[in-house]
Design a protein around this motif. Structure first.
Motif, PDB file in Angstrom:
ATOM      1  N   SER A 207       0.829  -1.206   0.000  1.00  0.00           N
ATOM      2  CA  SER A 207       0.000   0.000   0.000  1.00  0.00           C
ATOM      3  C   SER A 207       0.863   1.256   0.000  1.00  0.00           C
ATOM      4  CB  SER A 207      -0.931  -0.003   1.219  1.00  0.00           C
ATOM      5  OG  SER A 207      -0.180  -0.123   2.417  1.00  0.00           O
ATOM      6  N   VAL A 208       2.030   1.158   0.653  1.00  0.00           N
ATOM      7  CA  VAL A 208       3.019   2.248   0.606  1.00  0.00           C
ATOM      8  C   VAL A 208       4.317   1.622   0.093  1.00  0.00           C
ATOM      9  CG1 VAL A 208       4.257   4.028   1.876  1.00  0.00           C
ATOM     10  CG2 VAL A 208       1.930   3.400   2.566  1.00  0.00           C
ATOM     11  N   PRO A 209       4.529   1.630  -1.224  1.00  0.00           N
ATOM     12  CA  PRO A 209       5.705   0.968  -1.799  1.00  0.00           C
ATOM     13  C   PRO A 209       7.016   1.533  -1.263  1.00  0.00           C
ATOM     14  CG  PRO A 209       4.120   1.540  -3.502  1.00  0.00           C
ATOM     15  CD  PRO A 209       3.680   2.243  -2.252  1.00  0.00           C
ATOM     16  N   THR A 210       7.987   0.645  -1.077  1.00  0.00           N
ATOM     17  CA  THR A 210       9.335   1.039  -0.671  1.00  0.00           C
ATOM     18  C   THR A 210      10.313   0.520  -1.709  1.00  0.00           C
ATOM     19  OG1 THR A 210       9.494  -0.947   0.713  1.00  0.00           O
ATOM     20  CG2 THR A 210       8.775   1.087   1.795  1.00  0.00           C
ATOM     21  N   MET A 236       5.889 -20.026  -1.969  1.00  0.00           N
ATOM     22  CA  MET A 236       6.324 -18.672  -1.665  1.00  0.00           C
ATOM     23  C   MET A 236       7.278 -18.684  -0.481  1.00  0.00           C
ATOM     24  SD  MET A 236       2.804 -17.149   0.050  1.00  0.00           S
ATOM     25  CE  MET A 236       3.486 -15.518   0.256  1.00  0.00           C
ATOM     26  N   ILE A 237       7.992 -17.586  -0.323  1.00  0.00           N
ATOM     27  CA  ILE A 237       8.818 -17.391   0.857  1.00  0.00           C
ATOM     28  C   ILE A 237       7.920 -16.885   1.983  1.00  0.00           C
ATOM     29  CG2 ILE A 237      10.700 -16.026   1.846  1.00  0.00           C
ATOM     30  CD1 ILE A 237      11.910 -15.897  -0.991  1.00  0.00           C
ATOM     31  N   VAL A 238       8.058 -17.466   3.154  1.00  0.00           N
ATOM     32  CA  VAL A 238       7.276 -17.050   4.316  1.00  0.00           C
ATOM     33  C   VAL A 238       8.228 -16.686   5.449  1.00  0.00           C
ATOM     34  CG1 VAL A 238       5.554 -17.749   6.027  1.00  0.00           C
ATOM     35  CG2 VAL A 238       5.353 -18.541   3.655  1.00  0.00           C
ATOM     36  N   TYR A 239       7.943 -15.579   6.135  1.00  0.00           N
ATOM     37  CA  TYR A 239       8.784 -15.217   7.278  1.00  0.00           C
ATOM     38  C   TYR A 239       7.935 -14.584   8.378  1.00  0.00           C
ATOM     39  CZ  TYR A 239       8.797 -10.369   5.452  1.00  0.00           C
ATOM     40  OH  TYR A 239       8.445  -9.121   5.005  1.00  0.00           O
ATOM     41  N   ASP A 240       8.438 -14.662   9.585  1.00  0.00           N
ATOM     42  CA  ASP A 240       7.749 -14.096  10.745  1.00  0.00           C
ATOM     43  C   ASP A 240       7.732 -12.579  10.701  1.00  0.00           C
ATOM     44  OD1 ASP A 240       6.889 -15.931  13.109  1.00  0.00           O
ATOM     45  OD2 ASP A 240       8.718 -16.870  12.341  1.00  0.00           O
ATOM     46  N   HIS A 241       6.581 -12.009  11.025  1.00  0.00           N
ATOM     47  CA  HIS A 241       6.497 -10.564  11.250  1.00  0.00           C
ATOM     48  C   HIS A 241       7.061 -10.300  12.635  1.00  0.00           C
ATOM     49  CE1 HIS A 241       4.470  -6.779  12.516  1.00  0.00           C
ATOM     50  NE2 HIS A 241       4.830  -6.426  11.300  1.00  0.00           N
ATOM     51  N   MET A 259       3.681 -13.862  15.763  1.00  0.00           N
ATOM     52  CA  MET A 259       2.897 -14.995  15.250  1.00  0.00           C
ATOM     53  C   MET A 259       2.077 -14.640  14.008  1.00  0.00           C
ATOM     54  SD  MET A 259       4.087 -17.246  17.134  1.00  0.00           S
ATOM     55  CE  MET A 259       3.126 -18.633  16.536  1.00  0.00           C
ATOM     56  N   ASP A 260       2.438 -13.531  13.373  1.00  0.00           N
ATOM     57  CA  ASP A 260       1.861 -13.204  12.075  1.00  0.00           C
ATOM     58  C   ASP A 260       2.949 -13.455  11.029  1.00  0.00           C
ATOM     59  OD1 ASP A 260       0.041 -12.453  10.223  1.00  0.00           O
ATOM     60  OD2 ASP A 260      -0.160 -10.369  10.880  1.00  0.00           O
ATOM     61  N   TYR A 261       2.549 -13.566   9.751  1.00  0.00           N
ATOM     62  CA  TYR A 261       3.519 -13.928   8.719  1.00  0.00           C
ATOM     63  C   TYR A 261       3.402 -13.038   7.492  1.00  0.00           C
ATOM     64  CZ  TYR A 261       4.098 -18.149  11.487  1.00  0.00           C
ATOM     65  OH  TYR A 261       4.354 -19.021  12.513  1.00  0.00           O
ATOM     66  N   GLU A 262       4.566 -12.650   6.977  1.00  0.00           N
ATOM     67  CA  GLU A 262       4.672 -11.966   5.691  1.00  0.00           C
ATOM     68  C   GLU A 262       5.339 -12.918   4.702  1.00  0.00           C
ATOM     69  OE1 GLU A 262       6.081  -7.803   5.931  1.00  0.00           O
ATOM     70  OE2 GLU A 262       6.218  -8.160   8.094  1.00  0.00           O
ATOM     71  N   GLY A 263       5.481 -12.478   3.453  1.00  0.00           N
ATOM     72  CA  GLY A 263       6.096 -13.377   2.493  1.00  0.00           C
ATOM     73  C   GLY A 263       6.502 -12.684   1.208  1.00  0.00           C
ATOM     74  N   PHE A 264       7.020 -13.495   0.278  1.00  0.00           N
ATOM     75  CA  PHE A 264       7.371 -13.052  -1.062  1.00  0.00           C
ATOM     76  C   PHE A 264       6.876 -14.093  -2.055  1.00  0.00           C
ATOM     77  CE2 PHE A 264      10.608 -10.933   1.508  1.00  0.00           C
ATOM     78  CZ  PHE A 264      10.613  -9.651   0.975  1.00  0.00           C
ATOM     79  N   ASN A 275       2.163  -8.658   2.146  1.00  0.00           N
ATOM     80  CA  ASN A 275       2.135  -8.086   3.490  1.00  0.00           C
ATOM     81  C   ASN A 275       1.580  -9.041   4.539  1.00  0.00           C
ATOM     82  OD1 ASN A 275       2.589  -5.723   5.215  1.00  0.00           O
ATOM     83  ND2 ASN A 275       0.361  -5.718   5.443  1.00  0.00           N
ATOM     84  N   LYS A 276       0.589  -9.845   4.158  1.00  0.00           N
ATOM     85  CA  LYS A 276      -0.010 -10.773   5.121  1.00  0.00           C
ATOM     86  C   LYS A 276      -0.289 -12.093   4.406  1.00  0.00           C
ATOM     87  CE  LYS A 276      -3.672 -10.981   8.661  1.00  0.00           C
ATOM     88  NZ  LYS A 276      -2.774 -10.991   9.817  1.00  0.00           N
TER      89      LYS A 276
END
Length: 322
Positions: A207-210, A236-241, A259-264, A275-276
């Protein structure tokens, strides 16, 4: 008797059937002897006495490994008894990466490694990896084997895009007494030489690109656990937030998983940030990847104590504990 003979010949027969060209019997005997020496030295690197003893073991380990790899078709030899050395292969087996760590008495780490190419004629083509992570003013940069961002690799994911192979490397850095890191970066080959990093980690759909990153690194509390790995089921790649448990975001050593997860997700030659990953409760049996790159019950690189830290307990030892 026949069964024992077949079992003793199985490694050689497998090697011949799968690869057609392998070290001959004399070379295999030599490689096994060198592996025994390397195994002893690797354990000294892991739990030797003081900086001097562990550094001395590294200084002996490197030339011994190179001598072993100079054996024709040594690429086929697995070196699977080296329990404190990570050896990772991509899906196409075009190379393999050795990586290992040296813990200093200060609690900081130095990393060592090498890329061995799978050559058609069986001759050695090796790229030594020189850890420059402590000297990189900007870790988000493209490097080569002479300025490597040192870590222990625990996974390689291969992707093909526009007639080129891309190898996504997942690494773990025990870092220092307060924090540890996990790294994901792309390995490509330009004119036959390795290139680490590149503009492959995109945040364009946020939503806010970096800005796009050349490598992605998470840093978190030493005693904590965080995931950063490829999830085959989700593709996909998954990682801990991560969040600061003390509400001090500038102090990475306070970061823990919430205990939430982001990914690529791989899209058009880039890993695009998600993001989620899970919008609902994680379905049973479909959780995130294994949280640690190495089996910490068998191998604690953070707090090396003895050989038992990275070797399975024998039945007698288990019985004694009971």
């Amino acid at each position: 008797m026949v069964k024992k003979l077949l079992l003793s010949l199985f490694p050689l027969l497998t090697c011949v059937l799968l690869y057609a060209q392998c070290p001959d019997a004399a070379a295999l005997t030599l490689l096994r002897q060198q592996q025994d020496t390397l195994q002893h030295l690797s354990q000294e690197i892991f739990n030797g006495k003081g900086n001097e003893g562990r550094t001395k073991a590294v200084d002996a380990f490197i030339p011994t490994l190179v001598r072993a790899l100079k054996t024709k078709y040594a690429f086929r030899f697995p070196f699977d008894s080296l329990k404190t050395v990570s050896i990772q292969y991509p899906a196409d087996s075009s190379f393999r990466i050795f990586s290992w760590a040296l813990e200093l008495e200060t609690g900081f780490y130095r990393h060592f490694g090498a890329i061995q190419m799978n050559t058609p004629d069986g001759q050695l083509k090796l790229f030594p990896l020189f850890d420059a992570s402590d000297y990189l003013s900007n870790p988000d940069t493209i490097t080569n084997n002479k300025s490597w961002y040192g870590c222990l690799y625990y996974n390689i994911v291969q992707r093909h895009y526009f007639n080129q192979e891309y190898y996504t490397l997942f690494g773990w850095d025990p870092n220092n007494p307060r924090s540890q890191k996990k790294i994901v970066e792309m390995l490509t080959f330009k004119n036959g030489t390795p290139v680490f990093g590149g503009p492959f980690f995109s945040f364009s759909e946020d939503s806010v690109p970096t800005p796009t990153r050349n490598r992605f690194i998470i840093e978190y509390k030493k005693e904590s656990t965080a995931t950063l790995n490829y999830n085959k089921e989700l593709d996909m790649i998954v990682y801990d937030h991560l969040i600061s448990e003390t509400n001090e975001p500038v102090k990475k050593y306070t970061y823990v998983s919430d205990m939430d997860y982001e990914g690529f997700k791989w899209k058009a030659g880039k890993w695009v940030h998600i993001n989620k990953v899970f919008h609902d409760a994680i379905p049973l049996g479909k959780g995130a990847p294994t949280p640690m790159p190495l089996d910490q019950k068998k191998k604690s690189m953070m707090h090396p104590k003895s050989a038992e830290d990275f070797q399975p307990a024998t039945p007698a030892q288990k019985k004694k504990k009971q």
